[in-house]
Write an enzyme that holds these catalytic residues in place. Structure first.
Site, mmCIF file in Angstrom:
data_model
loop_
_atom_site.group_PDB
_atom_site.id
_atom_site.type_symbol
_atom_site.label_atom_id
_atom_site.label_comp_id
_atom_site.label_asym_id
_atom_site.label_seq_id
_atom_site.Cartn_x
_atom_site.Cartn_y
_atom_site.Cartn_z
ATOM 1 N N LYS A 184 0.717 -1.099 0.012
ATOM 2 C CA LYS A 184 -0.015 0.138 0.086
ATOM 3 C C LYS A 184 0.828 1.231 -0.007
ATOM 4 O O LYS A 184 2.219 1.285 0.048
ATOM 5 C CB LYS A 184 -0.866 -0.223 1.257
ATOM 6 C CG LYS A 184 -1.996 -1.141 1.087
ATOM 7 C CD LYS A 184 -2.795 -0.959 -0.004
ATOM 8 C CE LYS A 184 -4.175 -1.978 -0.150
ATOM 9 N NZ LYS A 184 -3.666 -3.402 -0.482
HETATM 10 C C1 LIG Z 1 -9.826 -2.748 -1.828
HETATM 11 C C2 LIG Z 1 -9.247 -3.325 -0.724
HETATM 12 N N1 LIG Z 1 -10.196 -3.438 0.641
HETATM 13 C C3 LIG Z 1 -9.390 -4.048 1.756
HETATM 14 C C4 LIG Z 1 -8.115 -4.846 1.531
HETATM 15 C C5 LIG Z 1 -7.568 -5.379 2.780
HETATM 16 O O1 LIG Z 1 -6.658 -4.880 3.277
HETATM 17 P P1 LIG Z 1 -5.773 -5.539 4.344
HETATM 18 O O2 LIG Z 1 -4.783 -6.379 3.682
HETATM 19 O O3 LIG Z 1 -4.974 -4.536 5.052
HETATM 20 O O4 LIG Z 1 -6.750 -6.116 5.225
HETATM 21 C C6 LIG Z 1 -7.422 -4.649 0.388
HETATM 22 C C7 LIG Z 1 -6.039 -5.152 0.093
HETATM 23 O O5 LIG Z 1 -5.429 -5.380 -0.615
HETATM 24 C C8 LIG Z 1 -8.073 -3.847 -0.626
HETATM 25 O O6 LIG Z 1 -7.308 -3.791 -1.894
#
Ligand SMILES: Cc1ncc(COP(=O)(O)O)c(C=O)c1O
Length: 386
Positions: A184
């Site tokens: 990210k």
């Molecule tokens: C659109 C979206 N929402 C939620 C997430 C989940 O994030 P995390 O890996 O921090 O739980 C991601 C992860 O890539 C994502 O791309």
């Protein structure tokens, strides 16, 4: 081949991150404590929210926020089909139903014009996902939500730092969830943040992020703390460690610099592909600041002799790491089988999925890397033209 591989992503970690993490390792306090609190305070200030609660993923952030918003068994939550697994699975954690909505074909964001027809008497919330970092049409979404008494919980996993009509993403909906996953825009390895102006949500997600206890560990074991706690509700184990928060503090200071580099590279890509009718480039609407988390191009397949999959294969052979964001949820076996979704129920997302691919975009790349990707893509398009 003979070319060095350019990975799809490399995190931008410097001496500042190492110093912050060493500081924690030497401090004797590794789990949630002063660094996590500092990270929350600084993050809230950056996005202009009254409250920020640090957690160990965006998935956890979304789960906690839905719980705090009172989503329960049998409720329905509207989410875009063009998203990652996390956005929908958290709805199922609460035995509620994720109701998928198609996307629009330019930003690939949720189509706000299709929300109304998906609303039933069970609908309780909408989770707009700011796809690739381009904010959704929040005015339309929020006015519909207000009219129908729905909560708006933003999935801003891609959207730091992003702005919509002068407002920072993180200060718009009822609550906003960010991700600090390794790829990210800023990272803590794994991590997430919930921002909200609602003190009740903030208190509930904080309590539920640590077993539903009345006091966190720092408040129990530190010099000024007390050993006593009460279990107020059966919660979860979603707190962010101080080790991760230390990384986040150092990354947050660089967030703007990282973003400027991403924006510049996205502009270079756009310029580099501008004269190719075979490629549709992403753009930012004039009323937004795009976070440029992803650079997603759309192939005009009827102008090419190869498919998207072959296109990616050829780029990888030439040394360019690529990805696809996303395989729409309605095409996955679980969603097909459980809810009976068909590809034609979401015509835009189904057709876009055949055409999209994500090129490398990150601050650790050099301008020469960007130029090399442009050259490789241009050559591939020329070789594959009809
Ligand atoms: C659109 C979206 N929402 C939620 C997430 C989940 O994030 P995390 O890996 O921090 O739980 C991601 C992860 O890539 C994502 O791309």
């Amino acid at each position: 081949m003979g070319l060095k591989m350019l990975p799809f992503h490399v995190p931008d970690i410097g001496d500042e991150e190492m110093a912050e993490v060493l500081d924690v390792l030497r401090s004797g306090w590794l789990t949630t404590g002063p660094k996590a609190r500092d990270f929350e305070r600084e993050f809230a200030a950056v996005v202009g929210a009254k409250h920020a609660v640090a957690v160990n993923s965006c998935t956890a952030a979304l789960h906690l926020t839905l719980e705090a918003a009172g989503i329960r068994e049998g409720d329905e939550v509207l989410i875009p089909t063009m998203t990652f697994a996390a956005t929908a699975e958290v709805v199922t954690y609460l035995k509620a139903k994720p109701v998928l909505v198609d996307c629009i074909d330019d930003t690939l964001n949720l189509d706000a014009n299709r929300l109304e027809q998906a609303i039933t008497e069970r609908t309780k919330a909408i989770i707009p996902v700011h796809f690739a970092g381009h904010p959704c049409d929040m005015d339309q979404i929020i006015s519909l939500a207000r009219a129908r008494d729905l909560r708006v919980i933003e999935d801003a996993a891609h959207a730091l730092p992003a702005r919509y009509k002068g407002k920072t993403v993180g200060s718009i909906g009822d609550s906003t969830c960010f991700s600090f996953y390794a790829t990210k825009n800023i990272t803590t390895g794994e991590g997430g943040m919930i921002t909200t102006d609602n003190p009740d949500y903030a208190a509930r997600v904080r309590m539920m992020s640590l077993h539903g206890l009345s006091r966190d560990a720092w408040n129990r074991y530190s010099a000024e703390g007390s050993w006593y706690y009460e279990i107020l509700s059966p919660g979860f184990k979603y707190n962010l460690t101080d080790i991760a928060a230390a990384l986040g503090l150092a990354q947050l200071k660089k967030c703007d610099r990282f973003w400027k580099t991403r924006e510049r590279y996205a502009a270079l890509y756009n310029e580099g592909f501008r004269d190719l009718p075979e490629i549709v480039c992403p753009s930012a609407a004039s009323h937004v600041q795009h976070a440029w988390h992803l650079y997603v191009i759309q192939l005009e397949l009827d102008r090419l002799r190869i498919t998207r999959n072959e296109f990616i294969h050829r780029l990888q052979q030439a040394g360019v790491g690529c990805s696809v964001h996303f395989i729409p949820l309605h095409l996955h076996p679980y969603y097909r089988k459980t809810f009976g979704y068909q590809p034609e129920d979401f015509p835009v997302a189904s057709s876009m999925f055949q055409r999209i691919l994500s090129l490398p975009l990150y601050s650790k790349m050099t301008q020469e890397d960007v130029a090399r990707v442009i050259e490789i893509v241009r050559n591939l398009v020329k070789e594959s033209r009809r």
